[in-house]
Design a protein around this motif. Sequence first.
Motif, PDB file in Angstrom:
ATOM      1  N   VAL A  41       0.898  -1.189  -0.057  1.00 51.88           N
ATOM      2  CA  VAL A  41      -0.061  -0.145  -0.077  1.00 51.88           C
ATOM      3  C   VAL A  41       0.668   1.247   0.230  1.00 51.88           C
ATOM      4  CG1 VAL A  41      -1.761   1.191   1.337  1.00 51.88           C
ATOM      5  CG2 VAL A  41      -1.687  -1.162   1.320  1.00 51.88           C
ATOM      6  N   GLU A  42       0.796   1.910  -0.935  1.00 50.94           N
ATOM      7  CA  GLU A  42       1.809   3.148  -1.327  1.00 50.94           C
ATOM      8  C   GLU A  42       1.410   4.221  -0.255  1.00 50.94           C
ATOM      9  OE1 GLU A  42       1.932   4.592  -5.226  1.00 50.94           O
ATOM     10  OE2 GLU A  42       2.833   2.620  -5.964  1.00 50.94           O
ATOM     11  N   LEU A  43       2.275   4.907   0.228  1.00 48.35           N
ATOM     12  CA  LEU A  43       1.734   5.703   1.380  1.00 48.35           C
ATOM     13  C   LEU A  43       1.200   7.116   0.693  1.00 48.35           C
ATOM     14  CD1 LEU A  43       5.048   5.818   3.882  1.00 48.35           C
ATOM     15  CD2 LEU A  43       2.997   4.378   3.779  1.00 48.35           C
ATOM     16  N   ASP A  44       1.405   7.183  -0.605  1.00 50.17           N
ATOM     17  CA  ASP A  44       0.894   8.454  -1.116  1.00 50.17           C
ATOM     18  C   ASP A  44      -0.810   8.161  -1.242  1.00 50.17           C
ATOM     19  OD1 ASP A  44       3.033   9.837  -1.631  1.00 50.17           O
ATOM     20  OD2 ASP A  44       3.554   9.071  -3.906  1.00 50.17           O
ATOM     21  N   ARG A  45      -1.285   7.061  -1.147  1.00 45.65           N
ATOM     22  CA  ARG A  45      -2.592   6.619  -1.255  1.00 45.65           C
ATOM     23  C   ARG A  45      -3.149   6.789   0.206  1.00 45.65           C
ATOM     24  NH1 ARG A  45      -5.536   3.632  -4.616  1.00 45.65           N
ATOM     25  NH2 ARG A  45      -4.552   3.105  -6.792  1.00 45.65           N
ATOM     26  N   LEU A  46      -2.253   6.713   1.151  1.00 45.83           N
ATOM     27  CA  LEU A  46      -2.980   6.924   2.589  1.00 45.83           C
ATOM     28  C   LEU A  46      -2.980   8.328   2.489  1.00 45.83           C
ATOM     29  CD1 LEU A  46      -0.692   4.676   4.813  1.00 45.83           C
ATOM     30  CD2 LEU A  46      -2.830   4.492   4.181  1.00 45.83           C
ATOM     31  N   SER A  47      -2.183   9.293   1.980  1.00 48.54           N
ATOM     32  CA  SER A  47      -2.136  10.685   2.104  1.00 48.54           C
ATOM     33  C   SER A  47      -3.582  11.067   1.280  1.00 48.54           C
ATOM     34  CB  SER A  47      -1.135  11.330   1.369  1.00 48.54           C
ATOM     35  OG  SER A  47       0.008  11.009   2.093  1.00 48.54           O
ATOM     36  N   ARG A  48      -3.769  10.466   0.379  1.00 54.53           N
ATOM     37  CA  ARG A  48      -5.229  10.554  -0.619  1.00 54.53           C
ATOM     38  C   ARG A  48      -6.456  10.501   0.393  1.00 54.53           C
ATOM     39  NH1 ARG A  48      -6.466   9.451  -6.854  1.00 54.53           N
ATOM     40  NH2 ARG A  48      -8.392  10.223  -6.923  1.00 54.53           N
ATOM     41  N   PHE A  49      -6.385   9.279   1.019  1.00 51.34           N
ATOM     42  CA  PHE A  49      -7.337   8.942   2.031  1.00 51.34           C
ATOM     43  C   PHE A  49      -7.461   9.968   3.076  1.00 51.34           C
ATOM     44  CE2 PHE A  49      -8.387   6.641   6.101  1.00 51.34           C
ATOM     45  CZ  PHE A  49      -9.659   6.413   5.770  1.00 51.34           C
ATOM     46  N   LEU A  50      -6.311  10.258   3.723  1.00 53.07           N
ATOM     47  CA  LEU A  50      -6.258  11.302   4.753  1.00 53.07           C
ATOM     48  C   LEU A  50      -6.913  12.606   4.386  1.00 53.07           C
ATOM     49  CD1 LEU A  50      -2.914  10.728   6.738  1.00 53.07           C
ATOM     50  CD2 LEU A  50      -5.261   9.859   7.307  1.00 53.07           C
ATOM     51  N   GLY A  51      -6.552  13.000   2.916  1.00 49.39           N
ATOM     52  CA  GLY A  51      -7.211  14.100   2.496  1.00 49.39           C
ATOM     53  C   GLY A  51      -8.854  14.218   2.353  1.00 49.39           C
ATOM     54  N   SER A  52      -9.285  12.961   2.117  1.00 51.10           N
ATOM     55  CA  SER A  52     -10.818  12.973   2.021  1.00 51.10           C
ATOM     56  C   SER A  52     -11.557  13.078   3.207  1.00 51.10           C
ATOM     57  CB  SER A  52     -11.079  11.768   1.066  1.00 51.10           C
ATOM     58  OG  SER A  52     -10.744  10.430   2.228  1.00 51.10           O
ATOM     59  N   LEU A  53     -10.528  12.923   4.397  1.00 52.68           N
ATOM     60  CA  LEU A  53     -11.439  12.762   5.731  1.00 52.68           C
ATOM     61  C   LEU A  53     -11.814  14.245   6.147  1.00 52.68           C
ATOM     62  CD1 LEU A  53      -9.357  10.257   7.884  1.00 52.68           C
ATOM     63  CD2 LEU A  53     -11.393   9.896   6.571  1.00 52.68           C
ATOM     64  N   GLN A  54     -12.901  14.455   6.808  1.00 49.82           N
ATOM     65  CA  GLN A  54     -13.483  15.588   7.342  1.00 49.82           C
ATOM     66  C   GLN A  54     -13.250  15.571   8.865  1.00 49.82           C
ATOM     67  OE1 GLN A  54     -14.589  18.214   5.587  1.00 49.82           O
ATOM     68  NE2 GLN A  54     -14.614  19.540   7.396  1.00 49.82           N
ATOM     69  N   VAL A  55     -12.087  16.246   9.259  1.00 51.34           N
ATOM     70  CA  VAL A  55     -11.972  16.390  10.691  1.00 51.34           C
ATOM     71  C   VAL A  55     -12.337  17.655  11.229  1.00 51.34           C
ATOM     72  CG1 VAL A  55     -10.118  16.200  12.540  1.00 51.34           C
ATOM     73  CG2 VAL A  55      -9.945  14.586  10.489  1.00 51.34           C
ATOM     74  N   ALA A  56     -13.474  17.809  12.045  1.00 47.34           N
ATOM     75  CA  ALA A  56     -14.103  18.939  12.367  1.00 47.34           C
ATOM     76  C   ALA A  56     -14.174  20.138  11.208  1.00 47.34           C
ATOM     77  CB  ALA A  56     -13.204  19.604  13.253  1.00 47.34           C
ATOM     78  N   ARG A  57     -14.025  21.415  11.388  1.00 53.73           N
ATOM     79  CA  ARG A  57     -13.948  22.221  10.066  1.00 53.73           C
ATOM     80  C   ARG A  57     -12.549  22.501   9.573  1.00 53.73           C
ATOM     81  NH1 ARG A  57     -17.170  27.531  11.605  1.00 53.73           N
ATOM     82  NH2 ARG A  57     -16.057  27.298  13.370  1.00 53.73           N
ATOM     83  N   THR A  58     -11.766  22.526  10.128  1.00 55.03           N
ATOM     84  CA  THR A  58     -10.430  22.839   9.623  1.00 55.03           C
ATOM     85  C   THR A  58      -9.456  22.145  10.156  1.00 55.03           C
ATOM     86  OG1 THR A  58     -10.067  24.491  11.553  1.00 55.03           O
ATOM     87  CG2 THR A  58     -11.122  25.370   9.234  1.00 55.03           C
ATOM     88  N   GLY A  59      -9.783  21.081  10.996  1.00 52.82           N
ATOM     89  CA  GLY A  59      -8.499  20.047  11.284  1.00 52.82           C
ATOM     90  C   GLY A  59      -8.015  19.165  10.125  1.00 52.82           C
ATOM     91  N   ALA A  60      -7.274  18.337  10.495  1.00 55.23           N
ATOM     92  CA  ALA A  60      -6.578  17.270   9.605  1.00 55.23           C
ATOM     93  C   ALA A  60      -5.910  16.166  10.378  1.00 55.23           C
ATOM     94  CB  ALA A  60      -5.650  18.010   9.016  1.00 55.23           C
ATOM     95  N   ALA A  61      -5.576  14.896   9.779  1.00 50.00           N
ATOM     96  CA  ALA A  61      -5.070  13.866  10.380  1.00 50.00           C
ATOM     97  C   ALA A  61      -3.909  13.382   9.556  1.00 50.00           C
ATOM     98  CB  ALA A  61      -6.102  12.491  10.312  1.00 50.00           C
ATOM     99  N   PHE A  62      -2.778  13.219  10.170  1.00 51.55           N
ATOM    100  CA  PHE A  62      -1.459  12.788   9.924  1.00 51.55           C
ATOM    101  C   PHE A  62      -1.126  11.502  10.554  1.00 51.55           C
ATOM    102  CE2 PHE A  62      -1.471  17.376   9.323  1.00 51.55           C
ATOM    103  CZ  PHE A  62      -0.756  17.763   8.454  1.00 51.55           C
ATOM    104  N   ILE A  63      -0.257  10.637   9.752  1.00 54.61           N
ATOM    105  CA  ILE A  63       0.417   9.359  10.245  1.00 54.61           C
ATOM    106  C   ILE A  63       1.713   9.780  10.528  1.00 54.61           C
ATOM    107  CG2 ILE A  63       0.885   6.969   9.838  1.00 54.61           C
ATOM    108  CD1 ILE A  63      -1.585   6.893   8.195  1.00 54.61           C
TER     109      ILE A  63
END
Length: 539
Positions: free
Chosen positions: A70-92
């Motif tokens: 599983v390429e890590l770029d795909r994980l980045s794309r998945f994290l980009g699709s998540l809605q974390v509150a209004r302006t939050g984000a998730a990182f690994i």
Amino acid sequence: MQGDIEFYQRKFESTDYVVTDHAWYQQAINANAPAWFIVTEHPVATRTAAAFAGPIDVYQRRQGVLATMVELDRLSRFLGSLQVARTGAAFIMSSGGDIVAGPDKTADEVNGADLGGHPLFGVARQLGQRLASRTEAGSDEAIRVSIVDESVSYNVTLTPIDFLDWHVAVIIPEAEFLAEIDRTTARLAFTLLALVVVAGIVSVTIAHRLLTEPLRAVVEDLRAVETFELNRIAKRRSWLIELDTLSAALVRMATGLSAFAKYIPTDLVRTLVTEGIEARPGGEMKPLTILFADIAGFTGMSERLGKDIVPVISGYLDLASQAIETEGGTIDKFIGDAVMAFWGAPRGRDDHAIAACRAALGICRAVALKGPRDDAGNALIVRIGINSGVALVGNIGSATHLSYTAIGDAVNVASRLETANKLYGTGIIMGEEVRKAAGPNIIVRELDRIAVYGREGGIAIFELVGLSGEKRPSWIDSYETGLELYRARRWCDAESKFRETLAARGDDPSSRRMIARCRALQEQSPDETWQPITVMESK
């Protein structure tokens, strides 16, 4: 041969890549069970990936290694699709402080993830520095830290994952949804774990490919629940008890929420969620067009019909709601036979005035053609007032009970204009701001200038006759000419024009009223202080 694997599309590229020379392969082939590895070198590219690899034995002899990457770029794309509150984000993050993956919706096999361009990259980098400098052993439990970046405080929750010594970092400004952090972190950790583990297991074992479609269907159902599209949710059969139970629970949830759809406009809720409007008291000033509608003589009819009034009012409200929702309006409330709706919030739009006009005409025409009848068998008569202006719109109420509504002078005037229909015998009256905003898109006649109850100063009012493209009645010109003569104190000539309108239309209560007013003024001969403004004595 039957049973062999067939490829619909494949291609071959030359490479000097020898997989058996790489450490991860050597470790995997000598292992007793599959394990996770970080792989950067591939046959035709250099790209970081997480590999789930294990040995393959055929007839008790070690033959090779089966690996799913599983390429890590795909994980980045998945994290980009998540809605974390209004302006939050998730990182690994790795335990050493490296950013393994971060939100980037455009990342794929061709375009690598651009983590440095994300607004919260600086916060993630500070978190990585803390992890790198940490001297104590890592904990298996989630930890929460506070990080200040460019004078903004962020709440960061760091949760370990069961493989590769990774952590999920959820970054949210402290001003947002602090109560949701724990639930968001748990959902992210579970989703990421399920995504990676399921992707590995499905690829290693052919039988597990059957998980893909059920999982995708469940995710779509979850998104449908989030957007209140409850009619899209259906029972998803699966041989896995967990997925079958989860799908059944979603169906029960949708059934329960559907009951509330009768009380809460789902389009409004869906828009509020999309616009990120929190369910707490507050509002903002916005340009709106407000509509009030009710049924003429409803009080007497309800007394005569008793409980039989229910199908009459229900049929009318169904038609009114359909006309308003067709034009994208927000239904504020029903009060008996009265309907309040507005355009321009929660989602702003420039054509709110013309949309309200189309809805008003749609209500009157639908009720006249296919609406319920009163106790005498006659079609219901609907009276509508429309006004445009800046109003306070938002969640108004207490901490325990909120109503998304609009308040202010523009709303009050719309209500008074609905009442003014009684005075002029008309169906739809609008204020001058609606007339200006709708422009040439509508056909109107100017009725009068009035001072509404509880408000100083006069406003011009107009009767909505039709939409552009429809035939403009000739009697409008004679009435408006009479109105100009009336304002010029030429009451005898004005009366003549109003009679001309009455003859052309057959019956026009507005003209009859103006004729009576002209006669009274001719007898009274008012002084120079007289103003051509009608004062409304009631709401």
